[in-house]
Design an enzyme around this catalytic site. Sequence first.
Site, PDB file in Angstrom:
ATOM      1  N   GLY A   1      20.520 -40.024  32.338  1.00  0.00           N
ATOM      2  CA  GLY A   1      19.492 -39.055  31.988  1.00  0.00           C
ATOM      3  C   GLY A   1      19.671 -38.570  30.567  1.00  0.00           C
ATOM      4  O   GLY A   1      20.277 -39.260  29.739  1.00  0.00           O
TER       5      GLY A   1
ATOM      6  N   GLY B   1      21.242 -37.359  27.857  1.00  0.00           N
ATOM      7  CA  GLY B   1      22.685 -37.278  27.652  1.00  0.00           C
ATOM      8  C   GLY B   1      23.186 -36.005  27.003  1.00  0.00           C
ATOM      9  O   GLY B   1      24.253 -35.488  27.353  1.00  0.00           O
TER      10      GLY B   1
ATOM     11  N   VAL C   1      25.694 -40.531  19.939  1.00  0.00           N
ATOM     12  CA  VAL C   1      26.450 -40.919  21.129  1.00  0.00           C
ATOM     13  C   VAL C   1      26.021 -40.004  22.271  1.00  0.00           C
ATOM     14  O   VAL C   1      25.941 -38.789  22.095  1.00  0.00           O
ATOM     15  CB  VAL C   1      27.972 -40.794  20.887  1.00  0.00           C
ATOM     16  CG1 VAL C   1      28.743 -41.098  22.162  1.00  0.00           C
ATOM     17  CG2 VAL C   1      28.407 -41.724  19.759  1.00  0.00           C
ATOM     18  N   GLY C   2      25.728 -40.590  23.419  1.00  0.00           N
ATOM     19  CA  GLY C   2      25.283 -39.808  24.569  1.00  0.00           C
ATOM     20  C   GLY C   2      26.432 -39.404  25.476  1.00  0.00           C
ATOM     21  O   GLY C   2      27.607 -39.394  25.079  1.00  0.00           O
ATOM     22  N   ASP C   3      26.093 -39.100  26.701  1.00  0.00           N
ATOM     23  CA  ASP C   3      27.080 -38.605  27.668  1.00  0.00           C
ATOM     24  C   ASP C   3      27.940 -39.700  28.279  1.00  0.00           C
ATOM     25  O   ASP C   3      29.056 -39.440  28.755  1.00  0.00           O
ATOM     26  CB  ASP C   3      26.361 -37.870  28.807  1.00  0.00           C
ATOM     27  CG  ASP C   3      25.366 -38.775  29.509  1.00  0.00           C
ATOM     28  OD1 ASP C   3      24.586 -39.464  28.817  1.00  0.00           O
ATOM     29  OD2 ASP C   3      25.379 -38.824  30.751  1.00  0.00           O
TER      30      ASP C   3
ATOM     31  N   THR D   1      20.300 -46.428  32.023  1.00  0.00           N
ATOM     32  CA  THR D   1      21.759 -46.548  31.923  1.00  0.00           C
ATOM     33  C   THR D   1      22.169 -47.269  33.192  1.00  0.00           C
ATOM     34  O   THR D   1      21.385 -47.323  34.140  1.00  0.00           O
ATOM     35  CB  THR D   1      22.429 -45.146  31.897  1.00  0.00           C
ATOM     36  OG1 THR D   1      22.312 -44.591  30.587  1.00  0.00           O
ATOM     37  CG2 THR D   1      23.896 -45.161  32.249  1.00  0.00           C
TER      38      THR D   1
END
Length: 321
Positions: free
Chosen positions: A232, A234, A209-211, A180
């Site tokens: 990392g 997420g 969808v991640g963080d 990221t």
Amino acid sequence: MSTSSPGRFTLAIHGGAGTILRSTMTPEREAAYHAGLRRALAAGHAVLAAGGPALDAVTAAVMALEDEPLFNAGRGAVYTSAGKQEMDAAVMNGQDHAAGAVAGICGPRNPVLAARAVMEKTEHVLLIGSAAMDFCRAQGLVMEAPEYFFTQARWDALQSTLAMRRTGTQDQDESRKHGTVGAVARDVHGHLAAATSTGGMTAKAPGRVGDTPVIGAGTWADDASCAVSGTGHGEVFIRFAAAQEISARMRLAGQTLEQAARAVVMDVLAPNDGSGGVIAVDKDGGYSLPFNCAGMYRGVVMQDGALRTAIYEEALQARQP
Ligand code: ASP
């Protein structure tokens, strides 16, 4: 009460916590990563040194990282299990908690600009998928064809990840899994901002969808405490509201930035399968860059203009190009 130090500025960046294993890193590759980080630091430094806002500095730094195919964001983003790229990005302004984010898009050359447009041109915080793409086109953002975002390395990483999945093998190589990019800054006026952009995790489910675009999880900025950008695993960052947790510890428990950031990365994320790290700056321009895995591509620049970078456990160092 504000104890801000006028005139002081700080920019910290990351290129992801999924670093290449030391054993497979070559001097040439290492130099290329440091050079990519330095370009991003220089882009953000130019803004801050001219007295510009933290928000512009983090946007400029993240754009440079998105343009660099070595990092998992924009050009060089990883692939979903269906062989597509779905990118997420967010920006947040610490002065007024304004925030904008996009998720599941592939088209804008710089997803961070899409996030910023959501923040500045809509009354919403998060736009997703095809409607977000329509919005980006309507905003006149520079769009690219899928070939622009293709990199052989990410495609090969998808193939080996899928092959390992078929045989039930555990992937030990973090660089194949994720990455990221992000930036946090404190400008000369004492304002904070954060920006994060990602392709997510290799072989993620379509629609996952991640963080990164979840405000408070992977991206956060609050002038009264800190600005944070995470990288990392997420899902764990979301479940523990990692970025906001750092800010809350500072505001409510009186922890320093270093105490709060380190505690969240080492004592909250690590024991819960939350491999990764954060970059964070506080309202006085201090910074903290903890990670709980083998490495995190990272860098810092302050008023002296020295572009200091690091990848593994080593201290930040200003390297000659
Ligand atoms: N946090 C990103 C995500 O889960 C991936 C990463 O930073 O490695 O989408």
